[in-house]
Motif scaffolding. Structure first.
Motif, PDB file in Angstrom:
ATOM      1  N   ASP A   1       8.945   5.866  -2.465  1.00 49.69           N
ATOM      2  CA  ASP A   1       7.909   5.993  -3.486  1.00 49.69           C
ATOM      3  C   ASP A   1       6.623   6.429  -2.808  1.00 49.69           C
ATOM      4  OD1 ASP A   1       6.652   5.871  -5.927  1.00 49.69           O
ATOM      5  OD2 ASP A   1       7.482   3.921  -6.461  1.00 49.69           O
ATOM      6  N   ASN A   2       5.662   6.879  -3.602  1.00 50.84           N
ATOM      7  CA  ASN A   2       4.380   7.284  -3.017  1.00 50.84           C
ATOM      8  C   ASN A   2       3.205   6.807  -3.860  1.00 50.84           C
ATOM      9  OD1 ASN A   2       4.748   8.919  -5.201  1.00 50.84           O
ATOM     10  ND2 ASN A   2       4.207  10.835  -4.160  1.00 50.84           N
ATOM     11  N   THR A   3       3.454   5.887  -4.787  1.00 49.45           N
ATOM     12  CA  THR A   3       2.387   5.386  -5.640  1.00 49.45           C
ATOM     13  C   THR A   3       2.445   3.859  -5.657  1.00 49.45           C
ATOM     14  OG1 THR A   3       3.808   5.504  -7.607  1.00 49.45           O
ATOM     15  CG2 THR A   3       2.409   7.419  -7.118  1.00 49.45           C
ATOM     16  N   ILE A   4       1.327   3.273  -6.016  1.00 47.93           N
ATOM     17  CA  ILE A   4       1.248   1.836  -6.213  1.00 47.93           C
ATOM     18  C   ILE A   4       0.663   1.589  -7.599  1.00 47.93           C
ATOM     19  CG2 ILE A   4       1.047   1.265  -3.773  1.00 47.93           C
ATOM     20  CD1 ILE A   4      -1.946   1.083  -4.084  1.00 47.93           C
TER      21      ILE A   4
ATOM     22  N   ASP B   1       0.860  -1.177   0.000  1.00 42.64           N
ATOM     23  CA  ASP B   1       0.000   0.000   0.000  1.00 42.64           C
ATOM     24  C   ASP B   1       0.896   1.227   0.000  1.00 42.64           C
ATOM     25  OD1 ASP B   1       1.028   0.059   2.563  1.00 42.64           O
ATOM     26  OD2 ASP B   1      -0.838  -0.541   3.532  1.00 42.64           O
ATOM     27  N   GLU B   2       0.290   2.405   0.014  1.00 35.66           N
ATOM     28  CA  GLU B   2       1.071   3.637  -0.072  1.00 35.66           C
ATOM     29  C   GLU B   2       1.993   3.804   1.127  1.00 35.66           C
ATOM     30  OE1 GLU B   2      -1.378   6.988  -0.766  1.00 35.66           O
ATOM     31  OE2 GLU B   2      -2.111   6.297  -2.714  1.00 35.66           O
ATOM     32  N   GLU B   3       1.554   3.371   2.300  1.00 35.37           N
ATOM     33  CA  GLU B   3       2.415   3.484   3.476  1.00 35.37           C
ATOM     34  C   GLU B   3       3.630   2.573   3.335  1.00 35.37           C
ATOM     35  OE1 GLU B   3       2.282   2.795   8.331  1.00 35.37           O
ATOM     36  OE2 GLU B   3       0.454   2.573   7.126  1.00 35.37           O
TER      37      GLU B   3
ATOM     38  N   ARG C   1       6.286   3.883   0.751  1.00 32.65           N
ATOM     39  CA  ARG C   1       7.035   5.062   1.203  1.00 32.65           C
ATOM     40  C   ARG C   1       8.350   4.669   1.861  1.00 32.65           C
ATOM     41  NH1 ARG C   1       2.013   8.060   1.911  1.00 32.65           N
ATOM     42  NH2 ARG C   1       1.503   6.968   3.832  1.00 32.65           N
TER      43      ARG C   1
ATOM     44  N   ARG D   1       9.709  -1.330  -8.298  1.00 27.91           N
ATOM     45  CA  ARG D   1       9.330  -1.015  -6.914  1.00 27.91           C
ATOM     46  C   ARG D   1       9.491  -2.254  -6.024  1.00 27.91           C
ATOM     47  NH1 ARG D   1       4.255   0.092  -7.777  1.00 27.91           N
ATOM     48  NH2 ARG D   1       4.669   2.257  -8.356  1.00 27.91           N
TER      49      ARG D   1
END
Length: 619
Positions: free
Chosen positions: A194-197, A185-187, A190, A207
């Motif tokens: 990164d900040n996207t999935i 997930d986004e958490e 990070r 990633r």
């Protein structure tokens, strides 16, 4: 009560690799001589010399377990080990209802590995959180009814899923399955900057590679900071826990303790040994990264060729040149692993070459690898080193040169990158040429000539395949002498127009000569510079480039063809080859400057300002 052997109803059959499945004609726990019952509370063993100095570990009896009738395919064992899955059934035990692995060690060497794993446990237990997060937890061992050396030794350690990392990567849908297992997930993303999935397959795999590689490096660094080297890092020894979502390194049965050697060896010898064993671990991490990114290396024959390339002493920085034909042949529409390694100015190839460096002293450490741009997401600011900047410039120039259609704007960009490479030249001494030039170099691009298909209508038509420039050092005490050879392969097409099928008569041109190298001087600028014309200015020799004077001796030229052309036809073919190939390849006296940006890139600048971009080729 008899421990797990001898058990005639069990057969251990090897599969395609160092793994085992257990088949039983009587598959109940009772058939193994094990009965599930409430046993006394598991005891912690105090350090006792009679116990071999195993320290504080849990002692079990076979009555504490309910043994399963099957074994997960991902459990990796050697030929002298038997693997069992079990559940702790003692309700008073702290591990009650936990799933564990019983590693039945048969040979004397296997028993030493088991005891070694327990000894390492004492050292790592000081930071239990790190140990539990990044290593397969060893709980203890099964007590023996006697102290005979012939008694089996059964190690009890944690169970972290049915697959090793190798088995994950062998799944056809490994990427979405592993993403679901890790519950990205986004958490979570990070943690790798990164900040996207989601996104394209290349982005998703990059990633996930960052997540797995960073976890693996943190675990290996945890061992190194505690004076230990794993020495057995392989895909089969790496597991991913579905509980805490961390990568676990395997059992530390062959771990090397550097602190133990301090009392036996001098400080210098111990430091050299420590560096050597750490470098060995980093090379193993490099092999894991290569298989994780390039799925073609999961094939045993491809991986054997990959290792053979390195063991022959080839520079790992040439891996792209070595693997490119294989990757493009198997994925003509675009290889995902190749795209991943090419991103961010070829940062992935740089990290791979540092992990697999030929000299152990040149291999990157865990901490520096964690700071490498390839393993850092777009939200993390990374300050690259000057070596990495040079690598990025060279990688970008190579990728631009690989695009066949050269517009005026693209040629200007390539010329600009070549100028930047020259200004960042780290070898400003002419004496470095003797050590840097030897090798085989493939011509990628020339600012003065367009190599390949053009609008010209020559007769016959000649299509250049490859052009190589090779140097070998033949210096003596008085002179710097280089033996030079040029090898050009081409196809001669007799059609009046460029046909769709470019097959024709194959041929090759070979040129050999010796060259004396001495300092030189360059007078003035050239108004005929292809580089200067492309930017509207004349080319000047940067202060970072040494000027060389190359004096060529006798030149031997030979040309071979599959067919037997007439003398006139052979002369026309040779003339067309000389029109397409830069004149500096035929006459080194035209070369005045050279830039050796790193171990894989070479730029030769001619007196007229034209530049040759070459990459080191694999022998």
């Amino acid at each position: 009560m008899a421990l797990l052997g001898p058990i005639p109803s069990l057969r251990c059959l090897p599969s395609d690799g160092p793994r085992f499945r257990l088949f039983s004609r009587r598959s109940t726990p009772a058939s193994l001589g094990v009965r599930c019952m409430a046993a006394p509370h598991g005891k912690v063993v105090e350090e006792n010399k009679e116990e071999g100095g195993l320290g504080s570990v849990l002692k079990f009896s076979m009555a504490d377990f309910a043994v399963a009738n099957q074994v997960s395919v991902g459990l990796h064992g050697r030929t002298d080990e038997l693997m069992f899955e079990a559940t702790v059934c003692d309700p008073y035990h702290p591990l009650y209802n936990s799933r564990v692995v019983l590693r039945h060690l048969v040979s004397a060497q296997a028993k030493r590995r088991g005891r070694r794993a327990l000894e390492v446990l004492q050292k790592l237990a000081r930071r239990q959180l790190m140990y539990h997060s990044y290593a397969i937890q060893v709980h203890g061992y099964v007590t023996q009814t006697s102290n005979s050396e012939d008694d089996p030794f059964i190690l009890v350690h944690g169970y972290h899923g049915s697959y090793s990392l190798r088995h994950w990567l062998q799944l056809s849908d490994w990427l979405p399955t592993l993403e679901a297992t890790l519950a990205l997930d986004e958490e979570w993303v990070r943690r790798v900057g990164d900040n996207t999935i989601g996104g394209p397959a290349v982005t998703r795999q990059l990633r996930l590679t960052r997540i797995l590689m960073r976890d693996l490096l943190i675990g290996v660094n945890y061992l190194h900071t505690h004076g230990l080297a794993h020495t057995e890092l392989r895909l089969e020894n790496v597991h991913i826990s579905p509980v805490d979502k961390h990568v676990k390194v395997g059992i530390l049965g062959n771990a090397v303790d550097f602190d133990e050697t301090k009392r036996k060896e001098s400080t210098t010898m111990n430091m050299e040994r420590r560096k050597g064993m750490i470098a060995f671990d980093m090379r193993c991490v490099g092999f894991i990264m290569a298989k994780l990114v390039l799925r073609e290396l999961m094939d045993p024959s491809s991986f054997s060729d990959f290792k053979s390339f390195l063991y022959k002493g080839n520079d790992p920085s040439c891996l792209r040149e070595f693997l490119l034909p294989v990757l493009c042949r198997k994925s003509p529409s675009g290889n995902i692993g190749l795209q991943m390694l090419d991103r961010n100015w070829g940062a992935g190839w740089n990290l791979l070459s540092l992990l697999l460096a030929t000299k152990p002293s040149e291999r990157i450490s865990c901490l520096n690898a964690l700071r490498h741009p390839f393993l850092c997401g777009p939200k993390w600011r990374v300050n690259p080193s000057m070596d990495l900047l040079r690598w990025g410039l060279g990688s970008t120039a190579v990728r631009m040169a690989e695009d066949y259609i050269y517009g005026h704007q693209q040629r200007r960009r390539i010329a600009h990158f070549i100028e930047l490479i020259e200004r960042l030249n780290p070898n400003s001494k002419l004496k470095n040429w003797i050590h840097l030039l030897p090798g085989r170099w493939r011509l990628l691009y020339s600012t003065g000539r367009h190599i390949g298909l053009t609008f010209r209508q020559p007769s016959p038509r000649v299509l250049i395949k490859d052009a190589y420039l090779s140097f070998s050092d033949m210096s003596n005490a008085n002179k710097s002498i280089l033996s030079m050879s040029v090898d050009i392969t081409f196809t001669s097409i007799s059609s009046a127009q460029w046909p769709h099928d470019k097959s024709g008569t194959s041929g090759s041109l070979h040129i050999a000569s010796n060259t004396n190298l001495s300092p030189g001087r360059f007078y003035g600028n050239s108004s005929n510079s292809s580089y200067g014309n492309s930017l509207g200015s004349n080319w000047e020799v940067p202060p970072s480039l040494p000027v060389a004077n190359l004096r060529v001796g006798e030149i031997d030229v030979s040309m071979t063809m599959e067919s037997n052309p007439s003398i006139d036809e052979a002369q026309r073919i040779l003339k067309e080859v000389r029109i397409q190939i830069p004149q500096e390849m035929f006459d080194l006296t035209r070369v005045i400057c050279g830039t050796y940006i790193d171990s894989r890139m070479l730029v030769l600048r001619g007196a007229d300002g034209s530049a040759l971009l070459l990459t080191r080729s694999c022998v």
